[in-house]
Design a protein around this motif. Structure first.
Motif, PDB file in Angstrom:
ATOM      1  N   SER A 218     -11.725   9.118   1.866  1.00 51.74           N
ATOM      2  CA  SER A 218     -11.103   8.975   0.551  1.00 51.74           C
ATOM      3  C   SER A 218      -9.865  10.069   0.340  1.00 51.74           C
ATOM      4  CB  SER A 218     -12.432   9.476  -0.701  1.00 51.74           C
ATOM      5  OG  SER A 218     -13.466   8.662  -0.759  1.00 51.74           O
ATOM      6  N   PHE A 219     -10.294  11.144   0.945  1.00 51.07           N
ATOM      7  CA  PHE A 219      -8.907  12.013   0.817  1.00 51.07           C
ATOM      8  C   PHE A 219      -7.956  11.495   1.956  1.00 51.07           C
ATOM      9  CE2 PHE A 219      -6.838  15.384   3.332  1.00 51.07           C
ATOM     10  CZ  PHE A 219      -6.017  16.209   2.472  1.00 51.07           C
ATOM     11  N   LEU A 220      -8.353  11.116   3.304  1.00 54.19           N
ATOM     12  CA  LEU A 220      -7.301  10.358   3.870  1.00 54.19           C
ATOM     13  C   LEU A 220      -6.618   8.988   3.327  1.00 54.19           C
ATOM     14  CD1 LEU A 220      -9.234  10.684   7.353  1.00 54.19           C
ATOM     15  CD2 LEU A 220      -7.418  12.039   6.689  1.00 54.19           C
ATOM     16  N   GLY A 221      -7.561   8.337   2.813  1.00 54.66           N
ATOM     17  CA  GLY A 221      -6.927   7.074   1.883  1.00 54.66           C
ATOM     18  C   GLY A 221      -5.939   7.687   0.978  1.00 54.66           C
ATOM     19  N   SER A 222      -6.205   8.800   0.285  1.00 59.49           N
ATOM     20  CA  SER A 222      -5.142   9.277  -0.820  1.00 59.49           C
ATOM     21  C   SER A 222      -4.118   9.581  -0.372  1.00 59.49           C
ATOM     22  CB  SER A 222      -5.969  10.143  -1.538  1.00 59.49           C
ATOM     23  OG  SER A 222      -7.278   9.661  -2.122  1.00 59.49           O
ATOM     24  N   VAL A 223      -4.203  10.408   1.058  1.00 61.75           N
ATOM     25  CA  VAL A 223      -2.863  10.920   1.373  1.00 61.75           C
ATOM     26  C   VAL A 223      -2.200   9.617   1.992  1.00 61.75           C
ATOM     27  CG1 VAL A 223      -1.995  12.179   3.547  1.00 61.75           C
ATOM     28  CG2 VAL A 223      -4.039  13.089   2.261  1.00 61.75           C
ATOM     29  N   LEU A 224      -2.604   8.699   2.580  1.00 57.32           N
ATOM     30  CA  LEU A 224      -1.930   7.728   3.145  1.00 57.32           C
ATOM     31  C   LEU A 224      -1.194   6.893   1.765  1.00 57.32           C
ATOM     32  CD1 LEU A 224      -4.441   5.979   5.463  1.00 57.32           C
ATOM     33  CD2 LEU A 224      -2.431   6.910   6.161  1.00 57.32           C
ATOM     34  N   LEU A 225      -1.959   6.875   0.745  1.00 63.65           N
ATOM     35  CA  LEU A 225      -1.254   6.364  -0.262  1.00 63.65           C
ATOM     36  C   LEU A 225      -0.141   7.048  -0.966  1.00 63.65           C
ATOM     37  CD1 LEU A 225      -1.692   3.902  -2.345  1.00 63.65           C
ATOM     38  CD2 LEU A 225      -2.865   5.636  -4.094  1.00 63.65           C
ATOM     39  N   LEU A 226      -0.268   8.417  -0.649  1.00 66.42           N
ATOM     40  CA  LEU A 226       0.991   9.037  -1.124  1.00 66.42           C
ATOM     41  C   LEU A 226       1.928   9.269  -0.319  1.00 66.42           C
ATOM     42  CD1 LEU A 226      -0.709  12.568  -2.071  1.00 66.42           C
ATOM     43  CD2 LEU A 226      -0.159  10.923  -3.704  1.00 66.42           C
ATOM     44  N   PHE A 227       1.703   9.057   1.137  1.00 66.51           N
ATOM     45  CA  PHE A 227       2.824   8.781   2.166  1.00 66.51           C
ATOM     46  C   PHE A 227       3.600   7.237   1.828  1.00 66.51           C
ATOM     47  CE2 PHE A 227       4.461   6.587   5.975  1.00 66.51           C
ATOM     48  CZ  PHE A 227       5.063   7.589   6.574  1.00 66.51           C
ATOM     49  N   GLY A 228       2.875   6.396   1.414  1.00 68.57           N
ATOM     50  CA  GLY A 228       3.644   5.158   1.086  1.00 68.57           C
ATOM     51  C   GLY A 228       4.549   5.436  -0.288  1.00 68.57           C
ATOM     52  N   ILE A 279       5.205   0.423   6.457  1.00 67.53           N
ATOM     53  CA  ILE A 279       4.226   0.619   4.920  1.00 67.53           C
ATOM     54  C   ILE A 279       3.344  -0.626   5.441  1.00 67.53           C
ATOM     55  CG2 ILE A 279       4.004  -0.172   2.569  1.00 67.53           C
ATOM     56  CD1 ILE A 279       5.573   2.455   2.765  1.00 67.53           C
ATOM     57  N   GLY A 280       3.542  -1.773   5.870  1.00 69.71           N
ATOM     58  CA  GLY A 280       2.201  -2.556   6.485  1.00 69.71           C
ATOM     59  C   GLY A 280       1.425  -1.544   7.207  1.00 69.71           C
ATOM     60  N   ALA A 281       1.723  -1.028   8.266  1.00 68.16           N
ATOM     61  CA  ALA A 281       0.877  -0.269   9.133  1.00 68.16           C
ATOM     62  C   ALA A 281       0.070   0.681   8.346  1.00 68.16           C
ATOM     63  CB  ALA A 281       1.664   0.452  10.392  1.00 68.16           C
ATOM     64  N   VAL A 282       0.730   1.401   7.367  1.00 64.42           N
ATOM     65  CA  VAL A 282      -0.102   2.366   6.605  1.00 64.42           C
ATOM     66  C   VAL A 282      -1.145   1.545   5.768  1.00 64.42           C
ATOM     67  CG1 VAL A 282       0.226   4.029   4.705  1.00 64.42           C
ATOM     68  CG2 VAL A 282       1.865   4.056   6.645  1.00 64.42           C
ATOM     69  N   MET A 283      -0.716   0.624   5.102  1.00 68.04           N
ATOM     70  CA  MET A 283      -1.480  -0.034   4.293  1.00 68.04           C
ATOM     71  C   MET A 283      -2.806  -0.607   5.081  1.00 68.04           C
ATOM     72  SD  MET A 283      -0.690   0.242   0.892  1.00 68.04           S
ATOM     73  CE  MET A 283      -0.327   2.050   1.499  1.00 68.04           C
ATOM     74  N   VAL A 284      -2.691  -0.854   6.158  1.00 69.14           N
ATOM     75  CA  VAL A 284      -3.771  -1.408   6.876  1.00 69.14           C
ATOM     76  C   VAL A 284      -4.736  -0.410   7.201  1.00 69.14           C
ATOM     77  CG1 VAL A 284      -4.698  -2.439   9.353  1.00 69.14           C
ATOM     78  CG2 VAL A 284      -2.629  -3.324   7.980  1.00 69.14           C
ATOM     79  N   VAL A 285      -4.322   0.713   7.663  1.00 65.81           N
ATOM     80  CA  VAL A 285      -5.041   1.836   7.974  1.00 65.81           C
ATOM     81  C   VAL A 285      -5.805   2.418   6.556  1.00 65.81           C
ATOM     82  CG1 VAL A 285      -5.086   4.290   8.683  1.00 65.81           C
ATOM     83  CG2 VAL A 285      -3.624   2.605   9.702  1.00 65.81           C
ATOM     84  N   TYR A 286      -4.885   2.337   5.664  1.00 62.97           N
ATOM     85  CA  TYR A 286      -5.661   2.735   4.159  1.00 62.97           C
ATOM     86  C   TYR A 286      -6.586   1.807   3.723  1.00 62.97           C
ATOM     87  CZ  TYR A 286      -5.797   2.991  -1.028  1.00 62.97           C
ATOM     88  OH  TYR A 286      -6.263   3.224  -2.340  1.00 62.97           O
ATOM     89  N   SER A 287      -6.552   0.529   3.911  1.00 57.61           N
ATOM     90  CA  SER A 287      -7.450  -0.650   3.728  1.00 57.61           C
ATOM     91  C   SER A 287      -8.933  -0.113   4.458  1.00 57.61           C
ATOM     92  CB  SER A 287      -7.083  -1.690   3.828  1.00 57.61           C
ATOM     93  OG  SER A 287      -7.996  -2.997   3.863  1.00 57.61           O
TER      94      SER A 287
END
Length: 298
Positions: A218-228, A279-287
């Motif tokens: 969850s932390f990594l996903g949140s950081v990725l969301l902040l990155f985007g 952003i697409g790559a970030v969202m794939v990792v986030y998913s």
């Protein structure tokens, strides 16, 4: 022989078809919205990025220009800024959310949740004006510091540089982290801590074996969301720097305003394509990360 052309349709079969289509009917407005405001612009960006503006022929020249020189520097600076304003607010927001979550005051929880929702959505020109009036060269806080004999601008600080922009981004990034990480903290069941205590585990052992593995996705996903969020921000930085800082969104805005050289009209679309890919790559990792994290939130 029966007349098959006049055979009425079975009402039960008709009802079964309608029932099977009903769940998909709710997706039609969302699908139309996505196609109109996401699919069509992305297709236009891809086509324009690979098209010669003069002849309309297929070319990679736009991509070559967009990935070299000052435009490559814009991508690098944008990524660096996004990483800094994702990791630091991610850690600070996690600590704040944990302190609030473990508090017994329901009033504090509601106040922090409401304030985080307001601050996370406050940006653009008003946010830039707020920081200029506070931390600008003639800002109120800087005036107080000067009265005490310390001028931060004489010691290398400036609101209009990379450091200043990162500070401004943290204003809305930390509250956003508080909002997105709170459900994960709520997923830490008290029974797990009680079981660890009953088995004689220390606080560090509990966090190392249970807490951190559960929170990490969850932390990594949140950081990725902040990155985007930081990577795509435009209005605040444009208002603060007027384009003096090489960031990809500002460079794209410059193309949209008509500040282009002859034959490079589609370079802005190539820059946009680069942002879409990142952003697409970030969202794939986030998913993928969120899929793993969702197992603990059920």
């Amino acid at each position: 022989m029966p007349d098959l052309t006049t055979t009425p349709q079975d009402p039960a079969a008709r009802g079964g078809v309608l029932r099977s289509l009903t769940p998909w009917a709710g997706l039609l407005p969302f699908a139309a919205y996505t196609l109109l405001f996401l699919g069509v612009p992305v297709i236009a960006i891809v086509v324009g990025a690979l098209q010669d503006p003069d002849t309309g022929a297929f070319t990679f020249a736009n991509l070559g220009i967009a990935t070299s020189g000052v435009y490559a520097k814009g991508f690098v600076t944008s990524i660096q800024l996004s990483i800094v304003t994702a990791v630091v607010p991610g850690i600070v927001g996690l600590l704040v959310a944990y302190a609030v979550q473990t508090s017994r005051s329901s009033v504090l929880k509601r106040a922090v949740s409401t304030a985080s929702g307001v601050f996370a959505n406050f940006g653009g020109v008003p946010l830039a004006f707020l920081f200029i009036a506070t931390l600008g060269s003639s800002g109120m806080a800087v005036g107080w510091l000067k009265a005490l004999g310390f001028d931060p601008y004489d010691h290398g600080f400036s609101l209009y540089t990379f450091t200043g922009i990162a500070l401004v981004y943290m204003y809305f990034q930390i509250p956003m982290m508080v909002l997105v990480i709170t459900p994960a903290l709520e997923g830490l069941r008290p029974a797990w801590r009680e079981a660890a205590d009953n088995l004689g585990a220390s606080s560090w052992q509990y966090w190392r074996i249970v807490g951190i593995p559960v929170l990490l996705p969850s932390f990594l996903g949140s950081v990725l969301l902040l990155f985007g969020s930081a990577f795509s921000a435009y209005a605040t930085t444009q208002a603060l720097t007027s384009g003096s800082l090489a960031l990809t969104p500002i460079q794209i805005g410059s193309f949209l305003n008509g500040n282009v050289l002859s034959g490079q009209e589609n370079v802005g679309k190539a820059l946009g394509l680069g942002m879409v890919v990142i952003i697409g790559a970030v969202m794939v990792v986030y998913s993928l990360v969120q899929r793993r994290a969702s197992r603990w939130l059920r």
